[in-house]
Design a protein around this motif. Structure first.
Motif, PDB file in Angstrom:
ATOM      1  N   GLN A 134       0.848  -1.188   0.000  1.00 47.89           N
ATOM      2  CA  GLN A 134       0.000   0.000   0.000  1.00 47.89           C
ATOM      3  C   GLN A 134       0.885   1.240   0.000  1.00 47.89           C
ATOM      4  N   PHE A 135       0.334   2.328  -0.481  1.00 50.60           N
ATOM      5  CA  PHE A 135       1.028   3.614  -0.471  1.00 50.60           C
ATOM      6  C   PHE A 135       0.148   4.608   0.282  1.00 50.60           C
ATOM      7  N   PHE A 136       0.628   5.050   1.446  1.00 54.89           N
ATOM      8  CA  PHE A 136      -0.118   5.952   2.303  1.00 54.89           C
ATOM      9  C   PHE A 136       0.479   7.353   2.229  1.00 54.89           C
ATOM     10  N   ALA A 137      -0.375   8.347   2.235  1.00 55.14           N
ATOM     11  CA  ALA A 137       0.074   9.740   2.240  1.00 55.14           C
ATOM     12  C   ALA A 137       0.024  10.265   3.671  1.00 55.14           C
ATOM     13  N   GLY A 138       0.934  11.175   3.965  1.00 57.89           N
ATOM     14  CA  GLY A 138       0.914  11.808   5.274  1.00 57.89           C
ATOM     15  C   GLY A 138       2.272  11.797   5.936  1.00 57.89           C
ATOM     16  N   ASP A 139       2.309  12.341   7.143  1.00 57.32           N
ATOM     17  CA  ASP A 139       3.554  12.369   7.900  1.00 57.32           C
ATOM     18  C   ASP A 139       3.812  10.999   8.521  1.00 57.32           C
ATOM     19  N   ARG A 140       4.922  10.884   9.233  1.00 60.94           N
ATOM     20  CA  ARG A 140       5.336   9.611   9.826  1.00 60.94           C
ATOM     21  C   ARG A 140       4.237   8.999  10.697  1.00 60.94           C
TER      22      ARG A 140
END
Length: 162
Positions: A134-140
């Motif tokens: 999966q590819f998630f967007a956002g900070d750590r």
């Protein structure tokens, strides 16, 4: 967090109903799945242990990931998470495993493996396994939280249909 708690409760109910026991092998989430499930009262009835294998050495020493697999594919890869899940099952009393390895950021990403890329594997003692990236967007923090939720949802989905 509310979604994470609901998922953890659902996973616990499904594991209990099917007399299954969860084990985790986690890298980028640093034990986040284990923390989420142990937030649920009574989880000792359906959760065995967590392997937090952040380094390649830990993956090899604790759960038997092969050095060749790490060298050929890198820690953040589907072949590695498959070996992590299988190793977690082999080194525990668990009957179903989830494993996670990814790049939570903010650094460490590349064109081939960008920040937010997380690999998951699920496996059970009956030979079932599933792997996906999966590819998630956002900070750590967001990437890690989304990874924990996705890992739990994968367990719940499998137990709901099996």
């Amino acid at each position: 967090m509310e979604l994470q708690q609901r998922l953890s409760e659902q996973v616990g109910e499904l594991l209990l109903a099917r007399q299954q026991v969860l084990v985790t092998a986690e890298s980028c989430t640093g034990g986040g799945v284990a923390a989420a499930v142990t937030d649920i009262a009574g989880s000792s009835a359906w959760f065995d242990r967590a392997f937090v294998t952040y380094s390649n050495e830990a993956k090899q020493e604790m759960i038997g990931v092969r050095a060749e697999t790490l060298a050929e594919h890198g820690a953040v890869s589907e072949p590695v998470v498959i070996e992590m899940a299988q190793g977690a099952l082999a080194h525990s009393n668990g009957t179903i495993a989830v494993s996670i390895s990814g790049i939570a950021g903010p650094g460490g990403g590349s064109e081939e493996k960008p920040v937010g890329m997380v690999c998951f594997a699920w496996a059970d003692k009956q030979g079932w396994q599933q792997v996906e990236t999966q590819f998630f967007a956002g900070d750590r923090q967001t990437v890690r939280q989304l990874a924990v939720q996705h890992a739990l949802a994968g367990v719940a989905n499998h137990l709901s249909v099996s």
